[in-house]
Design a protein around this motif. Structure first.
Motif, PDB file in Angstrom:
ATOM      1  N   LYS A 190       0.828  -1.430   0.052  1.00  0.00           N
ATOM      2  CA  LYS A 190      -0.022  -0.095   0.356  1.00  0.00           C
ATOM      3  C   LYS A 190       0.618   1.563  -0.100  1.00  0.00           C
ATOM      4  CE  LYS A 190      -3.607   1.949   2.393  1.00  0.00           C
ATOM      5  NZ  LYS A 190      -4.655   2.079   3.929  1.00  0.00           N
ATOM      6  N   ILE A 191       0.213   2.335  -1.330  1.00  0.00           N
ATOM      7  CA  ILE A 191       0.925   3.923  -1.008  1.00  0.00           C
ATOM      8  C   ILE A 191       0.981   4.726   0.231  1.00  0.00           C
ATOM      9  CG2 ILE A 191       1.653   5.344  -2.073  1.00  0.00           C
ATOM     10  CD1 ILE A 191       2.553   3.136  -3.584  1.00  0.00           C
ATOM     11  N   GLY A 192       2.205   4.567   1.048  1.00  0.00           N
ATOM     12  CA  GLY A 192       1.450   5.876   2.410  1.00  0.00           C
ATOM     13  C   GLY A 192       2.572   5.945   3.276  1.00  0.00           C
ATOM     14  N   ILE A 193       2.946   6.566   4.105  1.00  0.00           N
ATOM     15  CA  ILE A 193       4.540   6.677   4.642  1.00  0.00           C
ATOM     16  C   ILE A 193       4.118   6.499   5.964  1.00  0.00           C
ATOM     17  CG2 ILE A 193       5.973   8.891   5.865  1.00  0.00           C
ATOM     18  CD1 ILE A 193       5.716   8.383   2.649  1.00  0.00           C
ATOM     19  N   SER A 194       3.549   6.419   7.188  1.00  0.00           N
ATOM     20  CA  SER A 194       2.628   5.824   8.254  1.00  0.00           C
ATOM     21  C   SER A 194       3.218   4.424   8.565  1.00  0.00           C
ATOM     22  CB  SER A 194       1.601   6.217   8.781  1.00  0.00           C
ATOM     23  OG  SER A 194       1.089   6.713   8.240  1.00  0.00           O
ATOM     24  N   LEU A 195       3.696   3.962   9.668  1.00  0.00           N
ATOM     25  CA  LEU A 195       4.279   2.902   9.576  1.00  0.00           C
ATOM     26  C   LEU A 195       4.013   2.186  11.130  1.00  0.00           C
ATOM     27  CD1 LEU A 195       4.751  -0.083   9.077  1.00  0.00           C
ATOM     28  CD2 LEU A 195       7.020   0.878   8.893  1.00  0.00           C
ATOM     29  N   ASN A 196       2.631   1.950  11.946  1.00  0.00           N
ATOM     30  CA  ASN A 196       2.382   2.103  13.456  1.00  0.00           C
ATOM     31  C   ASN A 196       2.724   0.114  13.284  1.00  0.00           C
ATOM     32  OD1 ASN A 196       1.569   3.905  13.631  1.00  0.00           O
ATOM     33  ND2 ASN A 196      -0.009   4.025  12.506  1.00  0.00           N
ATOM     34  N   LEU A 197       3.959  -0.068  13.870  1.00  0.00           N
ATOM     35  CA  LEU A 197       4.357  -1.679  14.597  1.00  0.00           C
ATOM     36  C   LEU A 197       3.462  -1.793  15.644  1.00  0.00           C
ATOM     37  CD1 LEU A 197       8.044  -1.444  13.521  1.00  0.00           C
ATOM     38  CD2 LEU A 197       6.504  -2.231  12.429  1.00  0.00           C
ATOM     39  N   SER A 198       3.214  -2.917  15.276  1.00  0.00           N
ATOM     40  CA  SER A 198       2.134  -3.952  16.341  1.00  0.00           C
ATOM     41  C   SER A 198       3.112  -4.008  18.092  1.00  0.00           C
ATOM     42  CB  SER A 198       2.101  -5.681  16.431  1.00  0.00           C
ATOM     43  OG  SER A 198       2.232  -6.051  16.048  1.00  0.00           O
ATOM     44  N   LYS A 199       2.394  -4.132  19.096  1.00  0.00           N
ATOM     45  CA  LYS A 199       2.899  -4.440  20.526  1.00  0.00           C
ATOM     46  C   LYS A 199       3.997  -5.241  19.974  1.00  0.00           C
ATOM     47  CE  LYS A 199       2.829  -4.861  25.224  1.00  0.00           C
ATOM     48  NZ  LYS A 199       1.959  -5.106  26.147  1.00  0.00           N
ATOM     49  N   GLU A 200       3.560  -6.988  19.341  1.00  0.00           N
ATOM     50  CA  GLU A 200       3.792  -8.371  19.756  1.00  0.00           C
ATOM     51  C   GLU A 200       5.042  -7.879  18.254  1.00  0.00           C
ATOM     52  OE1 GLU A 200       1.061 -11.223  17.842  1.00  0.00           O
ATOM     53  OE2 GLU A 200       2.490 -12.193  19.239  1.00  0.00           O
ATOM     54  N   PHE A 201       5.501  -7.191  17.514  1.00  0.00           N
ATOM     55  CA  PHE A 201       6.526  -7.294  16.509  1.00  0.00           C
ATOM     56  C   PHE A 201       7.214  -6.687  17.438  1.00  0.00           C
ATOM     57  CE2 PHE A 201       8.544  -5.818  13.190  1.00  0.00           C
ATOM     58  CZ  PHE A 201       8.972  -6.950  11.871  1.00  0.00           C
ATOM     59  N   ILE A 202       7.472  -5.142  17.771  1.00  0.00           N
ATOM     60  CA  ILE A 202       8.426  -4.195  18.951  1.00  0.00           C
ATOM     61  C   ILE A 202       9.325  -5.105  20.235  1.00  0.00           C
ATOM     62  CG2 ILE A 202       8.783  -2.879  20.216  1.00  0.00           C
ATOM     63  CD1 ILE A 202       6.729  -1.074  18.723  1.00  0.00           C
ATOM     64  N   LEU A 203       8.067  -6.452  20.532  1.00  0.00           N
ATOM     65  CA  LEU A 203       8.796  -6.990  21.895  1.00  0.00           C
ATOM     66  C   LEU A 203       9.400  -8.904  21.363  1.00  0.00           C
ATOM     67  CD1 LEU A 203       5.751  -7.350  24.120  1.00  0.00           C
ATOM     68  CD2 LEU A 203       7.910  -6.345  24.405  1.00  0.00           C
ATOM     69  N   PHE A 204       9.258  -8.648  19.449  1.00  0.00           N
ATOM     70  CA  PHE A 204      10.046 -10.089  19.170  1.00  0.00           C
ATOM     71  C   PHE A 204      11.294  -9.342  18.198  1.00  0.00           C
ATOM     72  CE2 PHE A 204      11.006 -11.275  14.828  1.00  0.00           C
ATOM     73  CZ  PHE A 204      11.374 -12.785  14.936  1.00  0.00           C
ATOM     74  N   ILE A 224      11.808  -3.342   8.992  1.00  0.00           N
ATOM     75  CA  ILE A 224      12.615  -2.916   9.821  1.00  0.00           C
ATOM     76  C   ILE A 224      13.116  -4.120  10.825  1.00  0.00           C
ATOM     77  CG2 ILE A 224      11.856  -2.190  12.623  1.00  0.00           C
ATOM     78  CD1 ILE A 224      11.107   0.261  10.269  1.00  0.00           C
ATOM     79  N   TYR A 225      12.585  -4.953  10.041  1.00  0.00           N
ATOM     80  CA  TYR A 225      12.849  -5.787  10.562  1.00  0.00           C
ATOM     81  C   TYR A 225      14.014  -6.813  10.155  1.00  0.00           C
ATOM     82  CZ  TYR A 225      13.990 -11.401  11.078  1.00  0.00           C
ATOM     83  OH  TYR A 225      14.502 -12.723  10.825  1.00  0.00           O
ATOM     84  N   GLY A 226      14.585  -6.123   9.032  1.00  0.00           N
ATOM     85  CA  GLY A 226      15.711  -6.855   8.644  1.00  0.00           C
ATOM     86  C   GLY A 226      16.630  -5.976   8.887  1.00  0.00           C
TER      87      GLY A 226
END
Length: 374
Positions: free
Chosen positions: A184-198, A318-320
Protein backbone atom coordinates in the motif's frame (compact mmCIF):
# COMPACT_ATOMS: atom_id res chain seq x y z
CA UNK A 1 9.79 -24.15 -11.37
CA UNK A 2 8.04 -23.08 -8.19
CA UNK A 3 8.71 -19.53 -7.06
CA UNK A 4 10.35 -20.66 -3.81
CA UNK A 5 12.73 -22.91 -5.75
CA UNK A 6 13.61 -19.97 -8.00
CA UNK A 7 14.30 -17.81 -4.96
CA UNK A 8 16.47 -20.61 -3.54
CA UNK A 9 18.47 -20.81 -6.79
CA UNK A 10 18.89 -17.03 -6.94
CA UNK A 11 19.87 -17.01 -3.27
CA UNK A 12 22.52 -19.65 -3.94
CA UNK A 13 24.14 -17.58 -6.67
CA UNK A 14 24.04 -14.42 -4.58
CA UNK A 15 25.42 -16.27 -1.55
CA UNK A 16 28.28 -17.63 -3.65
CA UNK A 17 29.09 -14.07 -4.67
CA UNK A 18 28.80 -12.60 -1.19
CA UNK A 19 30.54 -15.39 0.73
CA UNK A 20 33.62 -15.09 -1.47
CA UNK A 21 34.39 -11.77 0.22
CA UNK A 22 32.26 -11.47 3.37
CA UNK A 23 34.29 -13.65 5.82
CA UNK A 24 37.49 -11.89 4.80
CA UNK A 25 36.48 -8.21 4.87
CA UNK A 26 37.34 -7.39 8.48
CA UNK A 27 40.51 -9.48 8.32
CA UNK A 28 41.56 -7.80 5.03
CA UNK A 29 41.05 -4.34 6.49
CA UNK A 30 43.30 -5.32 9.40
CA UNK A 31 45.98 -7.40 7.64
CA UNK A 32 45.97 -6.21 4.00
CA UNK A 33 45.04 -2.53 4.22
CA UNK A 34 46.68 -2.11 7.65
CA UNK A 35 43.76 -0.45 9.40
CA UNK A 36 43.69 -0.79 13.18
CA UNK A 37 41.26 -2.99 15.11
CA UNK A 38 39.61 0.23 16.26
CA UNK A 39 39.01 1.15 12.62
CA UNK A 40 37.63 -2.33 11.92
CA UNK A 41 35.25 -1.84 14.82
CA UNK A 42 34.27 1.58 13.44
CA UNK A 43 33.79 0.05 9.98
CA UNK A 44 31.22 -2.39 11.34
CA UNK A 45 29.45 0.40 13.21
CA UNK A 46 29.23 2.47 10.00
CA UNK A 47 28.06 -0.62 8.17
CA UNK A 48 25.34 -0.98 10.76
CA UNK A 49 24.20 2.62 10.29
CA UNK A 50 24.15 2.16 6.51
CA UNK A 51 22.15 -1.04 6.89
CA UNK A 52 19.62 0.81 9.06
CA UNK A 53 19.09 3.38 6.32
CA UNK A 54 19.04 0.74 3.57
CA UNK A 55 16.41 -1.42 5.24
CA UNK A 56 14.15 1.57 5.86
CA UNK A 57 14.54 2.80 2.27
CA UNK A 58 14.33 -0.76 0.98
CA UNK A 59 11.06 -1.32 2.80
CA UNK A 60 9.46 1.62 1.02
CA UNK A 61 11.02 0.67 -2.34
CA UNK A 62 9.73 -2.87 -1.99
CA UNK A 63 6.17 -1.72 -1.30
CA UNK A 64 6.08 1.12 -3.84
CA UNK A 65 8.12 -0.23 -6.80
CA UNK A 66 7.40 -3.90 -6.22
CA UNK A 67 9.55 -6.82 -5.10
CA UNK A 68 11.05 -7.75 -8.49
CA UNK A 69 12.05 -4.24 -9.61
CA UNK A 70 13.68 -3.60 -6.23
CA UNK A 71 15.67 -6.86 -6.44
CA UNK A 72 16.90 -6.13 -9.98
CA UNK A 73 17.95 -2.55 -9.20
CA UNK A 74 19.74 -3.53 -5.98
CA UNK A 75 21.52 -6.52 -7.59
CA UNK A 76 22.91 -4.42 -10.45
CA UNK A 77 23.99 -1.63 -8.12
CA UNK A 78 25.76 -4.01 -5.72
CA UNK A 79 27.72 -5.57 -8.58
CA UNK A 80 28.82 -2.16 -9.89
CA UNK A 81 29.95 -1.15 -6.39
CA UNK A 82 32.28 -4.16 -6.11
CA UNK A 83 33.63 -3.57 -9.61
CA UNK A 84 34.51 0.03 -8.74
CA UNK A 85 36.25 -1.13 -5.55
CA UNK A 86 38.35 -3.51 -7.67
CA UNK A 87 39.21 -0.89 -10.31
CA UNK A 88 40.21 1.89 -7.90
CA UNK A 89 42.10 -0.41 -5.47
CA UNK A 90 42.61 2.27 -2.81
CA UNK A 91 42.09 1.47 0.90
CA UNK A 92 39.45 4.12 1.66
CA UNK A 93 37.76 3.66 -1.73
CA UNK A 94 37.52 -0.07 -1.07
CA UNK A 95 35.91 0.63 2.29
CA UNK A 96 33.45 3.07 0.70
CA UNK A 97 32.30 0.75 -2.11
CA UNK A 98 32.01 -2.27 0.18
CA UNK A 99 29.74 -0.17 2.38
CA UNK A 100 27.78 0.86 -0.73
CA UNK A 101 27.38 -2.79 -1.67
CA UNK A 102 26.05 -3.43 1.83
CA UNK A 103 23.42 -0.76 1.22
CA UNK A 104 22.13 -2.38 -1.99
CA UNK A 105 22.30 -5.93 -0.61
CA UNK A 106 20.14 -4.86 2.30
CA UNK A 107 17.51 -3.54 -0.09
CA UNK A 108 17.53 -6.89 -1.92
CA UNK A 109 17.06 -8.80 1.33
CA UNK A 110 13.93 -6.82 2.17
CA UNK A 111 12.39 -7.61 -1.21
CA UNK A 112 13.30 -11.29 -1.05
CA UNK A 113 11.91 -11.85 2.45
CA UNK A 114 8.77 -9.86 1.63
CA UNK A 115 8.09 -12.04 -1.41
CA UNK A 116 8.27 -15.22 0.69
CA UNK A 117 5.67 -13.70 2.99
CA UNK A 118 3.49 -12.86 -0.02
CA UNK A 119 3.65 -16.46 -1.27
CA UNK A 120 2.91 -18.14 2.11
CA UNK A 121 0.15 -17.41 4.60
CA UNK A 122 0.59 -20.27 7.10
CA UNK A 123 3.41 -20.34 9.67
CA UNK A 124 4.53 -23.89 8.85
CA UNK A 125 4.69 -23.01 5.16
CA UNK A 126 6.81 -19.98 5.99
CA UNK A 127 9.27 -22.09 8.00
CA UNK A 128 9.60 -24.67 5.21
CA UNK A 129 9.97 -21.98 2.53
CA UNK A 130 12.68 -20.13 4.42
CA UNK A 131 14.39 -23.47 5.12
CA UNK A 132 14.42 -24.29 1.39
CA UNK A 133 15.79 -20.87 0.48
CA UNK A 134 18.51 -21.36 3.10
CA UNK A 135 19.46 -24.63 1.38
CA UNK A 136 20.11 -22.67 -1.80
CA UNK A 137 21.89 -19.86 0.02
CA UNK A 138 24.16 -22.23 1.91
CA UNK A 139 25.00 -24.23 -1.20
CA UNK A 140 26.61 -20.96 -2.30
CA UNK A 141 28.01 -20.32 1.16
CA UNK A 142 29.60 -23.78 1.27
CA UNK A 143 31.65 -23.07 -1.85
CA UNK A 144 32.22 -19.31 -1.66
CA UNK A 145 34.56 -19.10 1.35
CA UNK A 146 36.74 -21.89 -0.05
CA UNK A 147 37.06 -20.05 -3.37
CA UNK A 148 37.66 -16.86 -1.45
CA UNK A 149 40.23 -18.51 0.82
CA UNK A 150 42.17 -19.89 -2.16
CA UNK A 151 42.09 -16.58 -4.07
CA UNK A 152 42.94 -14.62 -0.92
CA UNK A 153 45.95 -16.85 -0.28
CA UNK A 154 47.18 -16.88 -3.90
CA UNK A 155 46.26 -13.43 -5.24
CA UNK A 156 45.03 -11.25 -2.39
CA UNK A 157 41.77 -9.57 -1.43
CA UNK A 158 41.42 -7.33 -4.51
CA UNK A 159 40.73 -10.23 -6.88
CA UNK A 160 37.90 -11.39 -4.62
CA UNK A 161 36.06 -8.14 -5.38
CA UNK A 162 36.12 -8.73 -9.15
CA UNK A 163 35.02 -12.37 -8.94
CA UNK A 164 32.21 -11.48 -6.53
CA UNK A 165 31.04 -8.65 -8.79
CA UNK A 166 30.78 -10.93 -11.84
CA UNK A 167 29.00 -13.78 -10.05
CA UNK A 168 26.40 -11.45 -8.54
CA UNK A 169 25.15 -10.64 -12.06
CA UNK A 170 24.34 -14.25 -13.01
CA UNK A 171 20.89 -14.65 -11.37
CA UNK A 172 19.43 -11.35 -12.62
CA UNK A 173 17.64 -12.88 -15.69
CA UNK A 174 15.82 -15.34 -13.41
CA UNK A 175 14.47 -12.46 -11.31
CA UNK A 176 12.28 -11.33 -14.22
CA UNK A 177 10.41 -14.67 -14.17
CA UNK A 178 9.10 -14.10 -10.63
CA UNK A 179 5.61 -12.74 -9.88
CA UNK A 180 5.62 -9.20 -8.55
CA UNK A 181 3.84 -7.84 -5.50
CA UNK A 182 3.40 -4.33 -4.20
CA UNK A 183 2.24 -2.89 -0.90
CA UNK A 184 0.00 0.00 0.00
CA UNK A 185 1.24 3.48 -0.89
CA UNK A 186 1.77 5.48 2.27
CA UNK A 187 4.35 6.95 4.61
CA UNK A 188 3.17 6.12 8.11
CA UNK A 189 3.92 2.77 9.75
CA UNK A 190 2.61 1.57 13.12
CA UNK A 191 4.25 -1.60 14.41
CA UNK A 192 2.26 -3.87 16.70
CA UNK A 193 3.38 -4.34 20.29
CA UNK A 194 4.01 -8.03 19.59
CA UNK A 195 6.27 -7.20 16.66
CA UNK A 196 8.27 -4.69 18.72
CA UNK A 197 8.74 -7.17 21.59
CA UNK A 198 9.96 -9.74 19.06
CA UNK A 199 12.58 -7.34 17.68
CA UNK A 200 14.37 -6.96 21.06
CA UNK A 201 15.68 -10.55 21.38
CA UNK A 202 16.07 -10.64 17.59
CA UNK A 203 18.72 -7.91 17.86
CA UNK A 204 20.73 -9.99 20.38
CA UNK A 205 20.20 -13.12 18.29
CA UNK A 206 21.82 -11.58 15.25
CA UNK A 207 24.65 -10.11 17.31
CA UNK A 208 25.76 -13.65 18.14
CA UNK A 209 24.98 -14.91 14.63
CA UNK A 210 27.31 -12.20 13.33
CA UNK A 211 30.29 -13.90 14.98
CA UNK A 212 30.53 -16.38 12.09
CA UNK A 213 32.96 -14.24 10.17
CA UNK A 214 35.47 -11.66 11.40
CA UNK A 215 35.67 -12.76 15.04
CA UNK A 216 36.08 -16.49 14.40
CA UNK A 217 38.52 -15.92 11.52
CA UNK A 218 40.65 -13.51 13.55
CA UNK A 219 40.65 -15.65 16.71
CA UNK A 220 41.38 -18.93 14.98
CA UNK A 221 44.10 -17.37 12.83
CA UNK A 222 45.91 -15.30 15.46
CA UNK A 223 45.38 -17.37 18.61
CA UNK A 224 44.73 -21.00 17.61
CA UNK A 225 47.07 -20.79 14.61
CA UNK A 226 44.71 -22.02 11.90
CA UNK A 227 45.39 -20.79 8.38
CA UNK A 228 42.94 -18.63 6.46
CA UNK A 229 42.22 -21.63 4.24
CA UNK A 230 41.46 -23.87 7.23
CA UNK A 231 38.97 -21.33 8.54
CA UNK A 232 37.38 -21.15 5.10
CA UNK A 233 36.92 -24.93 5.33
CA UNK A 234 34.98 -24.38 8.55
CA UNK A 235 32.66 -22.04 6.69
CA UNK A 236 32.31 -24.74 4.03
CA UNK A 237 31.31 -27.28 6.69
CA UNK A 238 28.70 -24.80 7.91
CA UNK A 239 27.26 -24.42 4.43
CA UNK A 240 27.30 -28.13 3.56
CA UNK A 241 25.52 -29.12 6.77
CA UNK A 242 22.77 -26.62 6.04
CA UNK A 243 22.42 -27.84 2.45
CA UNK A 244 22.07 -31.44 3.65
CA UNK A 245 19.96 -31.04 6.79
CA UNK A 246 18.18 -27.65 6.75
CA UNK A 247 14.93 -28.65 5.04
CA UNK A 248 14.63 -31.84 7.11
CA UNK A 249 15.12 -29.88 10.33
CA UNK A 250 12.81 -27.11 9.09
CA UNK A 251 9.93 -29.58 8.77
CA UNK A 252 10.36 -30.56 12.45
CA UNK A 253 10.60 -27.05 13.91
CA UNK A 254 8.09 -25.44 16.23
CA UNK A 255 8.21 -21.82 17.28
CA UNK A 256 9.28 -22.63 20.85
CA UNK A 257 12.45 -24.29 19.58
CA UNK A 258 13.96 -20.87 18.93
CA UNK A 259 14.87 -20.84 22.64
CA UNK A 260 16.69 -24.17 22.29
CA UNK A 261 18.54 -22.80 19.29
CA UNK A 262 19.75 -19.77 21.21
CA UNK A 263 20.98 -21.92 24.11
CA UNK A 264 22.96 -24.09 21.68
CA UNK A 265 24.37 -20.90 20.13
CA UNK A 266 25.49 -19.60 23.53
CA UNK A 267 27.28 -22.80 24.60
CA UNK A 268 28.87 -23.26 21.16
CA UNK A 269 30.49 -19.82 21.21
CA UNK A 270 31.57 -20.27 24.81
CA UNK A 271 33.35 -23.47 23.73
CA UNK A 272 35.42 -21.53 21.17
CA UNK A 273 37.66 -20.49 24.09
CA UNK A 274 38.63 -24.17 24.54
CA UNK A 275 39.38 -24.87 20.86
CA UNK A 276 43.07 -25.66 20.34
CA UNK A 277 43.13 -27.38 16.96
CA UNK A 278 41.27 -27.80 13.67
CA UNK A 279 39.35 -30.93 14.76
CA UNK A 280 37.86 -29.19 17.79
CA UNK A 281 37.01 -26.21 15.59
CA UNK A 282 35.11 -28.53 13.22
CA UNK A 283 33.17 -30.09 16.10
CA UNK A 284 32.22 -26.66 17.40
CA UNK A 285 31.13 -25.39 13.98
CA UNK A 286 28.74 -28.37 13.77
CA UNK A 287 26.92 -27.14 16.89
CA UNK A 288 27.01 -23.51 15.73
CA UNK A 289 25.43 -24.68 12.47
CA UNK A 290 22.76 -26.70 14.30
CA UNK A 291 21.78 -23.56 16.20
CA UNK A 292 21.67 -21.61 12.96
CA UNK A 293 19.43 -24.21 11.28
CA UNK A 294 16.96 -23.88 14.14
CA UNK A 295 17.02 -20.13 14.74
CA UNK A 296 17.29 -18.56 11.29
CA UNK A 297 14.17 -19.97 9.55
CA UNK A 298 12.09 -19.57 12.73
CA UNK A 299 13.12 -15.94 13.11
CA UNK A 300 12.22 -15.13 9.49
CA UNK A 301 8.94 -17.03 9.73
CA UNK A 302 7.94 -15.23 12.92
CA UNK A 303 8.72 -11.85 11.36
CA UNK A 304 6.71 -12.69 8.23
CA UNK A 305 3.76 -14.03 10.25
CA UNK A 306 3.65 -10.81 12.27
CA UNK A 307 3.83 -8.55 9.19
CA UNK A 308 0.71 -7.25 7.43
CA UNK A 309 0.10 -7.66 3.69
CA UNK A 310 -0.37 -3.98 2.87
CA UNK A 311 2.85 -2.85 4.60
CA UNK A 312 4.88 -6.07 4.50
CA UNK A 313 7.85 -4.51 2.73
CA UNK A 314 8.17 -1.76 5.32
CA UNK A 315 7.70 -4.07 8.31
CA UNK A 316 10.16 -6.62 6.93
CA UNK A 317 12.45 -3.65 6.32
CA UNK A 318 12.33 -2.86 10.04
CA UNK A 319 13.03 -6.52 10.86
CA UNK A 320 15.90 -6.58 8.37
CA UNK A 321 17.26 -3.36 9.82
CA UNK A 322 17.38 -4.92 13.29
CA UNK A 323 19.01 -8.14 12.05
CA UNK A 324 21.63 -6.30 10.00
CA UNK A 325 22.38 -3.93 12.84
CA UNK A 326 22.70 -6.91 15.16
CA UNK A 327 25.14 -8.67 12.83
CA UNK A 328 27.45 -5.73 12.27
CA UNK A 329 27.34 -4.54 15.88
CA UNK A 330 28.06 -8.13 16.88
CA UNK A 331 31.28 -7.94 14.87
CA UNK A 332 32.01 -4.49 16.30
CA UNK A 333 31.34 -5.80 19.81
CA UNK A 334 33.76 -8.68 19.25
CA UNK A 335 36.39 -6.34 17.79
CA UNK A 336 36.07 -4.10 20.85
CA UNK A 337 36.43 -7.04 23.24
CA UNK A 338 39.45 -8.33 21.32
CA UNK A 339 41.32 -5.14 22.15
CA UNK A 340 41.27 -6.27 25.79
CA UNK A 341 40.91 -10.06 25.86
CA UNK A 342 42.12 -11.53 22.55
CA UNK A 343 45.56 -12.43 23.92
CA UNK A 344 45.09 -12.05 27.66
CA UNK A 345 41.89 -13.98 28.38
CA UNK A 346 40.07 -15.81 25.57
CA UNK A 347 37.63 -17.34 28.07
CA UNK A 348 36.37 -13.92 29.13
CA UNK A 349 36.15 -12.88 25.47
CA UNK A 350 33.91 -15.79 24.46
CA UNK A 351 31.92 -15.77 27.71
CA UNK A 352 30.91 -12.16 27.07
CA UNK A 353 29.94 -13.12 23.51
CA UNK A 354 27.96 -16.16 24.69
CA UNK A 355 25.93 -13.95 27.05
CA UNK A 356 24.20 -12.55 23.95
CA UNK A 357 22.72 -15.99 23.27
CA UNK A 358 21.61 -16.66 26.84
CA UNK A 359 20.00 -13.21 27.09
CA UNK A 360 18.15 -13.67 23.81
CA UNK A 361 16.79 -17.06 24.92
CA UNK A 362 15.38 -15.51 28.10
CA UNK A 363 13.71 -12.68 26.19
CA UNK A 364 12.10 -15.05 23.67
CA UNK A 365 10.43 -17.12 26.39
CA UNK A 366 7.45 -14.86 27.20
CA UNK A 367 6.81 -14.36 23.46
CA UNK A 368 6.58 -18.03 22.52
CA UNK A 369 5.25 -19.79 25.66
CA UNK A 370 1.63 -19.33 24.56
CA UNK A 371 2.07 -19.10 20.80
CA UNK A 372 -1.03 -19.32 18.60
CA UNK A 373 0.75 -20.83 15.60
CA UNK A 374 1.21 -24.26 17.22
Amino acid sequence: MKEINKLALIGGSRALSGSIIWPFIGFALYEVYHFSLDFVSLFYIIQGVISVLAYIIGGYMTDFLGRVKSMVISSLSASISLLLAFLLNLPLATVFFILLQTFFNSIYNVSNTSMVGDLNKEFKGLVISFSRIRVGINAGWAVGPVIGGILFTISGFRELLLVSSIISLLPIPLLFSLPDFKGKIGISLNLSKEFILFLIPTFLTFMIMGQLGFSLLTYYNLIVGLSTFQVSLLFMVNGLLIVIFQEFIGRKLTIKMIILGMIIYAFSYLFVAFVTNFILAVIDIVFITLAEMIVSPLSQAIASSLSRDEVRGREIGIYGMVTALGRVLGSSYASFLMNYYLYSSPLILWFLISLLGFSSALLYYPLVKSDKNE
